[in-house]
Design a protein around this motif. Structure first.
Motif, mmCIF file in Angstrom:
data_model
loop_
_atom_site.group_PDB
_atom_site.id
_atom_site.type_symbol
_atom_site.label_atom_id
_atom_site.label_comp_id
_atom_site.label_asym_id
_atom_site.label_seq_id
_atom_site.Cartn_x
_atom_site.Cartn_y
_atom_site.Cartn_z
ATOM 1 N N THR A 83 0.763 -1.119 -0.111
ATOM 2 C CA THR A 83 -0.066 0.050 0.148
ATOM 3 C C THR A 83 0.981 1.230 -0.074
ATOM 4 O OG1 THR A 83 -1.299 -1.225 1.706
ATOM 5 C CG2 THR A 83 -2.071 0.893 1.054
ATOM 6 N N ASN A 84 1.920 1.277 0.805
ATOM 7 C CA ASN A 84 2.677 2.269 0.922
ATOM 8 C C ASN A 84 3.503 2.590 -0.501
ATOM 9 O OD1 ASN A 84 2.192 1.422 3.592
ATOM 10 N ND2 ASN A 84 3.693 2.973 4.131
ATOM 11 N N VAL A 85 3.916 1.496 -1.156
ATOM 12 C CA VAL A 85 4.509 1.644 -2.370
ATOM 13 C C VAL A 85 3.542 2.235 -3.250
ATOM 14 C CG1 VAL A 85 5.443 0.492 -4.374
ATOM 15 C CG2 VAL A 85 6.100 -0.186 -2.059
ATOM 16 N N VAL A 86 2.469 1.830 -3.374
ATOM 17 C CA VAL A 86 1.402 2.343 -4.336
ATOM 18 C C VAL A 86 1.380 3.819 -3.903
ATOM 19 C CG1 VAL A 86 -0.938 2.308 -4.900
ATOM 20 C CG2 VAL A 86 0.227 0.266 -4.646
ATOM 21 N N ALA A 87 1.176 4.277 -2.614
ATOM 22 C CA ALA A 87 0.895 5.634 -2.287
ATOM 23 C C ALA A 87 2.034 6.418 -2.751
ATOM 24 C CB ALA A 87 0.680 5.679 -0.789
ATOM 25 N N MET A 88 3.194 6.026 -2.419
ATOM 26 C CA MET A 88 4.362 6.710 -3.079
ATOM 27 C C MET A 88 4.293 6.747 -4.512
ATOM 28 S SD MET A 88 8.234 5.402 -1.994
ATOM 29 C CE MET A 88 9.459 6.346 -2.745
ATOM 30 N N ILE A 89 3.779 5.944 -5.265
ATOM 31 C CA ILE A 89 4.049 6.165 -6.736
ATOM 32 C C ILE A 89 2.966 7.066 -7.129
ATOM 33 C CG2 ILE A 89 3.534 5.158 -8.822
ATOM 34 C CD1 ILE A 89 4.808 2.540 -7.568
ATOM 35 N N VAL A 90 1.866 7.156 -6.526
ATOM 36 C CA VAL A 90 0.637 8.193 -6.733
ATOM 37 C C VAL A 90 1.192 9.562 -6.248
ATOM 38 C CG1 VAL A 90 -1.549 8.748 -5.875
ATOM 39 C CG2 VAL A 90 -1.219 6.431 -6.383
ATOM 40 N N VAL A 91 1.734 9.593 -5.367
ATOM 41 C CA VAL A 91 2.407 10.800 -5.147
ATOM 42 C C VAL A 91 3.095 11.511 -6.042
ATOM 43 C CG1 VAL A 91 3.919 12.303 -3.553
ATOM 44 C CG2 VAL A 91 2.104 10.906 -2.724
ATOM 45 N N LEU A 92 4.333 10.547 -6.464
ATOM 46 C CA LEU A 92 5.349 11.013 -7.230
ATOM 47 C C LEU A 92 4.567 11.493 -8.820
ATOM 48 C CD1 LEU A 92 8.210 8.795 -6.868
ATOM 49 C CD2 LEU A 92 7.873 11.015 -6.321
ATOM 50 N N VAL A 93 3.561 10.477 -9.085
ATOM 51 C CA VAL A 93 2.955 10.745 -10.492
ATOM 52 C C VAL A 93 2.027 12.073 -10.451
ATOM 53 C CG1 VAL A 93 1.014 9.810 -12.048
ATOM 54 C CG2 VAL A 93 3.006 8.197 -11.041
ATOM 55 N N THR A 94 1.375 12.009 -9.573
ATOM 56 C CA THR A 94 0.469 13.260 -9.228
ATOM 57 C C THR A 94 1.229 14.761 -9.039
ATOM 58 O OG1 THR A 94 -0.189 12.870 -6.915
ATOM 59 C CG2 THR A 94 -1.809 12.079 -8.583
ATOM 60 N N PHE A 95 2.244 14.666 -8.528
ATOM 61 C CA PHE A 95 3.061 15.812 -8.093
ATOM 62 C C PHE A 95 3.562 16.530 -9.450
ATOM 63 C CE2 PHE A 95 6.730 18.144 -6.641
ATOM 64 C CZ PHE A 95 6.315 18.944 -5.511
ATOM 65 N N LEU A 96 3.850 16.053 -10.439
ATOM 66 C CA LEU A 96 4.779 16.575 -11.675
ATOM 67 C C LEU A 96 3.520 17.198 -12.368
ATOM 68 C CD1 LEU A 96 6.946 13.793 -12.696
ATOM 69 C CD2 LEU A 96 7.376 15.843 -11.606
ATOM 70 N N PRO A 97 2.439 16.666 -12.702
ATOM 71 C CA PRO A 97 1.388 17.599 -13.536
ATOM 72 C C PRO A 97 0.828 18.695 -12.533
ATOM 73 C CG PRO A 97 0.527 15.199 -13.110
ATOM 74 C CD PRO A 97 2.004 15.237 -12.682
ATOM 75 N N ILE A 98 0.847 18.580 -11.426
ATOM 76 C CA ILE A 98 0.326 19.852 -10.521
ATOM 77 C C ILE A 98 1.430 20.805 -10.406
ATOM 78 C CG2 ILE A 98 -0.055 20.516 -8.022
ATOM 79 C CD1 ILE A 98 -1.564 17.613 -7.832
ATOM 80 N N LEU A 99 2.645 20.474 -10.425
ATOM 81 C CA LEU A 99 3.512 21.362 -10.584
ATOM 82 C C LEU A 99 3.594 22.045 -11.839
ATOM 83 C CD1 LEU A 99 5.981 22.076 -8.496
ATOM 84 C CD2 LEU A 99 7.560 21.024 -9.796
ATOM 85 N N GLY A 100 3.339 21.341 -12.888
ATOM 86 C CA GLY A 100 3.134 21.874 -14.240
ATOM 87 C C GLY A 100 2.078 22.959 -14.304
ATOM 88 N N ALA A 101 1.097 22.318 -13.807
ATOM 89 C CA ALA A 101 -0.141 23.199 -13.626
ATOM 90 C C ALA A 101 0.035 24.608 -13.151
ATOM 91 C CB ALA A 101 -1.528 22.651 -13.277
ATOM 92 N N TYR A 102 0.919 24.570 -12.008
ATOM 93 C CA TYR A 102 1.222 25.767 -11.251
ATOM 94 C C TYR A 102 1.852 26.957 -12.297
ATOM 95 C CZ TYR A 102 3.408 28.651 -7.920
ATOM 96 O OH TYR A 102 4.121 29.704 -7.291
ATOM 97 N N TYR A 103 2.908 26.070 -12.862
ATOM 98 C CA TYR A 103 3.578 27.151 -13.524
ATOM 99 C C TYR A 103 2.909 27.670 -14.746
ATOM 100 C CZ TYR A 103 8.033 26.506 -10.813
ATOM 101 O OH TYR A 103 8.915 26.667 -9.907
ATOM 102 N N LEU A 104 2.083 26.639 -15.615
ATOM 103 C CA LEU A 104 1.409 27.244 -16.471
ATOM 104 C C LEU A 104 0.260 28.269 -16.391
ATOM 105 C CD1 LEU A 104 0.344 23.718 -18.513
ATOM 106 C CD2 LEU A 104 1.553 25.793 -19.485
#
Lengths: 332, 270
Positions: free
Chosen positions: B237-258
């Motif tokens: 579960t923690n592994v999945v949570a970690m991957i979810v955090v990494l995968v969602t963090f990048l687009p949110i960062l992108g959206a912020y700059y956009l």
């Protein structure tokens, strides 16, 4: 010369508000036509009726002989310069100017060249790559003009285009607009609340109040012979002589207008009319002194050349004017 | 002098550090326990570190099923929300239609209501209409609050587009479609992107409405909830949570700059 814009008893009502109420107009091709009036007088609604942003509640509109009712703005050979310029913030100046040609499907090279020519015409060459936000108010106004003219409209509508500019820039733009209109030969319809602007630029002026045209005529006619008390007051601040004084001077109609600069603070010469009263107030306006004279309770403003001495307040004076300066008016 | 005056007091620094730690240490703990050798309970400190759970998670078909379902639901709900939310925002901000304020309030209401109310309401509505619970009922449930997010973003941007821009476009010969494509879309594009990202993220981790509208399917958050109750292979579960955090963090960062750039573009010339 053919008719550019025809209004036949046109009305536009918003609920109970009669923004435009039975307007008749005929604007000739190549004319510089001004619609003058205070805010809410219906002049801007008339412009929007011509542009196609509003549809008339009644009456008939023709633009170059074609019925305009029901024709959307994008199918009219009319372009508008907006009061706030309405430049597209996300496009470069060149793309702004080329926009009309782009949506009509003109090729990239051709529209770029036409836009550059239009920018050169409004004296903004080499500004094409900038954004609207990087330009001053006067420059944006020129871009808005170029963006409209590049489409070669048959009628150019200008909605208080000089309203946001400072005085010096405004005077310069007035001259430029006038010479541009002369050289292009396009019909200009110009909305303004500034009577000086209308008088100096227009071939003919329609003075609006309460959704109706009060008077339509050349700047000289409107200025010198105001038909109504409203026009006398709004254009050039003429004095309106009340019935009592008219009777005394032998004028037939109930009211008459008299411009301040047609009156002298001196005894009458041969054939001139005169009235006597007392000085109520005066103020210095630069080239002239404005002296207000109380004649039997009516206050009459006199524009007296600054070189002449100003009488003291409360002293008796005689004012005189030529009989033909007194213009009878239709109503109050 | 100047630098000393700008130096913040020690107490404030400690308070700020404590606040940040309170927010972020639990997240770091999730990362830490993805590497623990103890699979039944979360004891501190972890008895040993291993990367074996990554391989275990990769090979579990139920992880993949839940992830695919969540991505599908979030994508379709976001797509529906983008279309309906934009149309709604356009209607409310650009026209004077009857009951405009009321409509605006009604659109925002689903996000103000507790999720449990939305869930129960949708569940009974689906039951009454005899719609079987399926993938599509989850999508519909998620779309109700995704629309709000897109609407809120779009309506704020629409209000900043001066009405005369649209009139100017029409005046220059563009019909409604051309005006939308060349004038409106470029001006609201970044707002839609930000709204869409947020909607996707909301849908991706939604539990309550999903519980009420799902049939047999479990989306990723529901799968995680079920996993935590099981005492075996907890670090997966923690592994999945970690991957979810990494995968969602990048687009949110992108959206912020956009959207930051977008603000500058839309703000220019006004």
């Amino acid at each position: 010369m053919s008719t550019a814009v025809l209004f036949d008893n046109v009305s536009r009502h918003f609920g109970a508000v009669r923004a435009v109420d039975g307007v008749n107009l005929e604007i000739a091709e190549g004319e510089f036509f001004a619609m003058l009036g205070p805010s809410g007088s219906g002049k801007t609604t008339c412009l929007r009726l011509m542009a196609g942003f509003e549809q008339p509640s009644g009456g008939h509109i023709e633009i170059f002989g074609e019925t305009a009712e029901g024709v959307p703005p994008y199918r009219r050979s009319v372009n508008t310069v907006f009061q706030d310029y309405a430049l597209f913030p996300h496009l470069s100046i060149l793309d702004n100017v080329a926009y009309g040609l782009m949506v009509k499907g003109v090729g990239r090279e051709e529209r770029r060249k036409a836009a550059e020519d239009a920018l050169a015409m409004v004296k903004l060459p080499n500004y094409g790559s900038r954004r609207p936000g990087q330009l001053s108010g006067g420059q944006r106004q020129r871009v808005a003009l170029a963006r409209a003219l590049v489409n070669k409209p048959k009628v150019l509508l200008l909605d208080e285009p000089l309203g946001a500019l400072d005085l010096k820039l405004r005077e310069q733009m007035q001259e430029e607009l006038k010479s541009l209109q002369k050289s292009l030969g396009i019909t200009f319809v110009f909305v303004t609340h500034d009577q000086g602007e209308a008088l100096s630029m227009a071939d003919r002026i329609a003075v609006f109040n309460d959704g109706r045209i009060q008077q339509l005529g050349s700047p000289e006619e409107v200025y010198k012979q105001p038909k109504t008390r409203f026009v006398a007051d709004f254009v050039g601040s003429s004095n309106v002589l009340p019935a009592k004084l008219c009777q005394k001077l032998g004028v037939r109609s109930a009211y008459a207008s008299l411009r301040p600069e047609a009156i002298a603070l001196s005894a009458p010469s041969e054939g001139a009319l005169s009235l006597s009263g007392t000085v109520a107030a005066h103020s210095f306006l630069g080239a002239v002194n404005r002296v207000v004279v109380d004649v039997d309770g009516a206050r009459i403003a006199v524009a007296s050349p600054a070189a002449l001495a100003v009488p003291t307040i409360g002293s008796p004076v005689t004012i005189s004017f030529a009989a033909n300066e007194l213009h009878p008016m239709e109503d109050a | 002098m100047r630098s000393e005056r700008n130096r913040s007091p020690l107490g404030l620094k400690i308070a700020a550090a404590a606040g940040l730690a309170f927010m972020h240490v639990p997240i770091l703990l999730i990362f830490l326990y993805a590497f623990t050798t103890e699979e039944k309970s979360y004891q501190f400190p972890p008895p040993g570190l291993t990367t074996q759970w990554f391989a275990v998670a990769w090979n579990r078909p139920d992880v993949w099923a839940a992830l695919t379902l969540s991505v599908k639901v979030a994508s379709i709900a976001t797509a529906i929300a983008l279309v309906l939310g934009t149309l709604c925002a356009a209607a409310v901000s650009q026209t004077r239609l009857f009951g405009r304020e009321t409509i605006s309030l009604l659109v925002i209401l689903p996000i103000a209501l507790p999720g449990i109310i939305t869930g129960i309401a949708l569940r009974s509505a689906f039951s009454m209409a005899e719609i079987p619970f399926s993938f599509w009922t989850i999508v519909l449930g998620h779309a109700t609050f995704c629309i709000v997010v897109v609407y809120n973003n779009a309506v704020a941007r629409f209000r900043r587009i001066s009405g005369s821009l649209i009139e100017a476009s029409m005046d220059l010969g563009a019909d409604g479609f051309q005006t939308f494509r060349y004038i409106i879309l470029p001006n609201i594009g970044t707002a839609l992107l930000a709204g869409g990202m947020l909607a996707f993220a909301l849908s991706f981790d939604e539990v309550i409405v999903t519980t009420f509208t799902a049939g047999q399917q479990s989306t990723l958050p529901i799968w995680m909830l079920e996993e935590l109750i099981r005492p075996r292979q907890r670090p997966v579960t923690n592994v999945v949570a970690m991957i979810v955090v990494l995968v969602t963090f990048l687009p949110i960062l992108g959206a912020y700059y956009l959207t930051r750039d977008g603000d500058q573009i839309a703000g220019a010339g006004k």
